[in-house]
Design an enzyme around this catalytic site. Sequence first.
Site, PDB file in Angstrom:
ATOM      1  N   GLU B  69       0.814  -1.217   0.000  1.00 36.90           N
ATOM      2  CA  GLU B  69       0.000   0.000   0.000  1.00 36.90           C
ATOM      3  C   GLU B  69       0.843   1.260   0.000  1.00 36.90           C
ATOM      4  OE1 GLU B  69      -0.610  -2.672   1.741  1.00 36.90           O
ATOM      5  OE2 GLU B  69      -2.563  -3.325   1.014  1.00 36.90           O
ATOM      6  N   HIS B 138     -11.520  -5.429   8.311  1.00 35.98           N
ATOM      7  CA  HIS B 138     -12.339  -5.314   7.102  1.00 35.98           C
ATOM      8  C   HIS B 138     -13.608  -4.505   7.354  1.00 35.98           C
ATOM      9  CE1 HIS B 138      -9.800  -8.772   6.116  1.00 35.98           C
ATOM     10  NE2 HIS B 138     -10.149  -8.647   4.850  1.00 35.98           N
TER      11      HIS B 138
HETATM   12  C1  TPP Z   1      -1.854  -4.809   4.159  1.00 33.50           C
HETATM   13  C2  TPP Z   1      -2.842  -5.663   3.475  1.00 33.50           C
HETATM   14  N1  TPP Z   1      -3.218  -5.372   2.219  1.00 33.50           N
HETATM   15  C3  TPP Z   1      -4.137  -6.126   1.583  1.00 33.50           C
HETATM   16  C4  TPP Z   1      -4.698  -7.190   2.202  1.00 33.50           C
HETATM   17  C5  TPP Z   1      -5.749  -8.014   1.482  1.00 33.50           C
HETATM   18  N2  TPP Z   1      -5.207  -9.335   1.171  1.00 33.50           N
HETATM   19  C6  TPP Z   1      -5.452 -10.385   1.966  1.00 33.50           C
HETATM   20  S1  TPP Z   1      -4.622 -11.736   1.486  1.00 33.50           S
HETATM   21  C7  TPP Z   1      -3.945 -10.943   0.175  1.00 33.50           C
HETATM   22  C8  TPP Z   1      -3.004 -11.674  -0.727  1.00 33.50           C
HETATM   23  C9  TPP Z   1      -1.880 -12.279   0.032  1.00 33.50           C
HETATM   24  O1  TPP Z   1      -1.053 -12.990  -0.828  1.00 33.50           O
HETATM   25  P1  TPP Z   1       0.183 -13.793  -0.298  1.00 33.50           P
HETATM   26  O2  TPP Z   1       1.020 -12.936   0.572  1.00 33.50           O
HETATM   27  O3  TPP Z   1       0.825 -14.428  -1.457  1.00 33.50           O
HETATM   28  O4  TPP Z   1      -0.441 -14.913   0.671  1.00 33.50           O
HETATM   29  P2  TPP Z   1      -1.496 -16.064   0.301  1.00 33.50           P
HETATM   30  O5  TPP Z   1      -2.859 -15.478   0.504  1.00 33.50           O
HETATM   31  O6  TPP Z   1      -1.238 -16.490  -1.089  1.00 33.50           O
HETATM   32  O7  TPP Z   1      -1.263 -17.135   1.290  1.00 33.50           O
HETATM   33  C10 TPP Z   1      -4.387  -9.617   0.124  1.00 33.50           C
HETATM   34  C11 TPP Z   1      -4.030  -8.654  -0.914  1.00 33.50           C
HETATM   35  C12 TPP Z   1      -4.302  -7.461   3.519  1.00 33.50           C
HETATM   36  N3  TPP Z   1      -4.810  -8.484   4.223  1.00 33.50           N
HETATM   37  N4  TPP Z   1      -3.381  -6.693   4.134  1.00 33.50           N
END
Ligand code: TPP
Lengths: 386, 333
Positions: B69, B138
């Site tokens: 972000e 959220h």
């Molecule tokens: C700071 C933040 N930005 C956005 C989100 C929304 N979000 C939740 S999971 C995710 C993707 C995460 O991807 P990754 O780190 O590859 O982990 P995975 O879900 O694949 O295990 C996002 C964008 C969040 N939880 N926290």
Amino acid sequence: MTVESTAARGKPRRSTNRSTTTTRRKPRQPRDGMVQLLTPEGERVEHPDYALDIDADTLRGLYRDMALTRRFDAEATALQRQGELGLWPSLLGQEAAQIGSGRALRPQDYVFPTYREHGVAWCRGVDPTKLLGMFRGVNHGGWDPNTNNFHLYTIVIGSQVLHATGYAMGVAKDGADAAVLAYFGDGASSQGDVAEAFTFAAVYNAPVVFFCQNNQWAISEPTERQTRVPLYQRAAGYGFPGVRVDGNDVLAVLAVTRAAAEQARSGQGPTLVEAFTYRMGAHTTSDDPTRYRSDDELVSWEAKDPLLRLRRHLERLDAADEAYFAALDEESDTLARRVREAIRTMPDPDPMSAFEHVYADGHSLVDEERAQYAAYVASFADREEN
Amino acid sequence: MAAGTSPASPVRLPLAKAVNAALRTALDADPKVLVMGEDVGKLGGVFRVTDGLQKDFGEDRVIDTPLAESGIIGTAIGLALRGYRPVAEIQFDGFVFPAYDQIVTQLAKMHARALGTIKLPVVIRIPFGGGIGAVEHHSESPEALFAHVAGLKIVTPSNASDAYWMLRQAIECDDPVIFFEPKARYWDKADVDPSGIPGPLHAARVVREGTDLTLLAYGPTVRTALQAADAAAEEGTSLEVVDMRSVSPIDFDTIQRSVEKTGRLVVAHEAPVFFGAGAEIAARITERCFYHLEAPVLRVGGFHSPYPPARIEEDYLPGLDRVLDGVDRALAY
Ligand SMILES: Cc1ncc(C[n+]2csc(CCOP(=O)(O)OP(=O)(O)O)c2C)c(N)n1
Ligand SMILES: [Mg+2]
């Protein structure tokens, strides 16, 4: 449990130079390429840097861990569909990455998970039913992190990687014999917090293992959206070793994580482990992956299924027969039943509990609002009585 | 329409689709407009607000960003300095904080530091508010954390028509605008008339006239306020409902006019009342309307506690009962 011995095997090696200011011994530089000890066909292969001597009991234990975790996860997904959970992030496909790394740890090690580490939680001895509370919406955590040295799930991407690093800095200051495991995803690798964690861990030589599950996707974004180099190579820029391991190979993950944790415990600082795996399911139950990825991809990864390959290996070795798998199925069903019953009887929190634990030492405004809200709620009861 | 499928005549749209239509129109009208954020491309955003935009405008204009972000807002600033008009999406309210530094120390102040020589036309869209049964982070309402910062404009639509028009105006605005979208109202439908003439972006609006008390709301609480007015009417109380629409600046003139008429003001927002927008409104309106007030300005909103687990969020949120309780208390003076 048979696999307990797996975790205990890593010999405690007390470090002589755990001070955060002394120069560290030069850690072994892993070679490029992906560490694999078990092929998708279940054939055992050797790796020059990661010898693994493992008995049949331990192998069966690892299989059992993965099978039970998968069953638990499927049950949670079903419970979400039935409206018992608001959301569920499935670990389907990542069982080997989580069980292999979880079983590489010793009780005194400490884990900082994301929100998807159900398999690691299992290895740490966290009751699976406790993982459901926050996804049902009855709490924001649900377990005491210090009971199993397993921190709360963290939803804000990347935050916990810094916490793990700080915790590891504390471990080093204490001269304690423990490693800290920081779990995060390929998406998280883009966060500033994660980059800062690498910096701190490197300069303070913190006993932390950065365990990145590269499951190829961050919701709808492929890993190429986060990086142009293999993620494990990022470690080089910070001055600590990075290694890519086949994340669907529980033996390789076990060996690699065990080595990294031992390096940490023995004062050789951090390691970045990139477990190359695949998120076989949706990001969460709210997600629709058909919008952004192809079936072909899924099919190609199904052939590398972490359970399938260990099962094949066990069968090759004649180390598990039909009766073993049948008994395990039954054990899985029992676990699923227990989870189902636990969720159906999980009470909603008392609304007044929202005012609890806001501060350790209390706060007059919280007290005031609690009293006001209690009076407000009571006013309805009065009205009903009248 | 080829790339743009902006509606030309009034259409009934859910709020989320109205945001989509506004983005589409803006992308169509100005090649400098960019949409950027996590999962805004192929997926169309986790709420499908940007659905179809990447397909129609390409990956160069509807940009899936890395998961960072601070990176999203920091680079949006750079793009704005280079003449673009980025519309950045933060996926959920609770995830804006990695970008808080960029927003507060850079985005908000750069125009002033450059003595007005540079402009920062960055829009930050943030779905906010609770009531959707979500996990932690959220469901929050962090608007006051931004309203405290000079240099940021903050608006929040309560309905699809405002969502469409206010977003278009926000994108046209040369100042940074934080655009809070009431996610619990994403599926609420209203008529959107793209050929209409919008009022000023920062004007409050009387959405229901009344005589006994002014109920001021914004974003998700406007619908609740209107329901409260219906319920109060059944009991013979006439509530005037004002949709504040803009949190910074606040249209105090409209609120003042209403309060001078009714003599009472209740403010309802989901954000914690402690240091919330309601506190500022209470102070200013008390100053402006001291001799018209029959009761202190009362606030109904979130508590000084973390946003609670979903199963008890209805207790935290200023729902119909709690708003009516606030109304009753104000009327009892
Ligand atoms: C700071 C933040 N930005 C956005 C989100 C929304 N979000 C939740 S999971 C995710 C993707 C995460 O991807 P990754 O780190 O590859 O982990 P995975 O879900 O694949 O295990 C996002 C964008 C969040 N939880 N926290
Ligand atoms: Mg991922």
